[in-house]
Design an enzyme around this catalytic site. Structure first.
Site: not given
Length: 159
Positions: A123-125
């Site tokens: 997961l990454h923003i």
């Protein structure tokens, strides 16, 4: 209704057509190698996440914030990790605004391949300022140098 604008990003295209693939997770690799932060364009290490520049950005100044723990979806984080990740992403967004010199910012999370996740297992923003474009014919060496200067400015804001 406004017109769509096509933004040419040859550096991203070069990455896509190169077929470059990695074994393992580059986020986990970068997390485990703080001594290589400058080379890996990591500018922030918080309690819950790291902040790094995207080497193949959609737009100039595109950064990513990734949790330390290797998870593929927000629901896999516990409440403390989720709150910490979002708080640190907010702080990184503020630094991006200051370093890029604009307030127009796109913040997004792609969960799953169909949603556009390039690294779907970690997961990454994405935090993408929408105020500056780089000419499509910018030489790769110049782009690399610009990224390093931007990374250093973001790191300076954290010191």
């Amino acid at each position: 209704m406004g017109a769509f604008r096509v933004v040419l990003t040859p550096w991203r295209y070069r990455y896509i057509v190169s077929g470059e693939s990695r074994r393992g997770c580059f986020f986990c690799e970068y997390i485990g190698r703080p001594e290589a932060d400058r080379d890996n364009l990591v500018f922030f290490r918080g309690r819950y996440s790291i902040g790094l520049l995207n080497k193949y950005p959609y737009m100039w100044g595109h950064v990513m914030v990734a949790p330390y723990r290797h998870v593929g979806d927000l629901e896999e984080l516990d409440d403390e990790e989720l709150a910490g990740l979002l708080r640190e992403a907010f702080l990184v967004k503020n630094a991006v605004v200051a370093a890029a010199g604009c307030g127009d910012v796109l913040v997004g999370i792609n969960v799953g391949r169909a949603a556009g996740a390039g690294v779907e297992s970690h997961l990454h923003i994405h935090i993408i300022p929408r105020c500056r474009e780089i000419a499509p014919d910018t030489p790769q060496e110049e782009l690399d140098e610009m990224l390093k200067r931007y990374r250093d400015e973001l790191a300076r804001l954290w010191s």
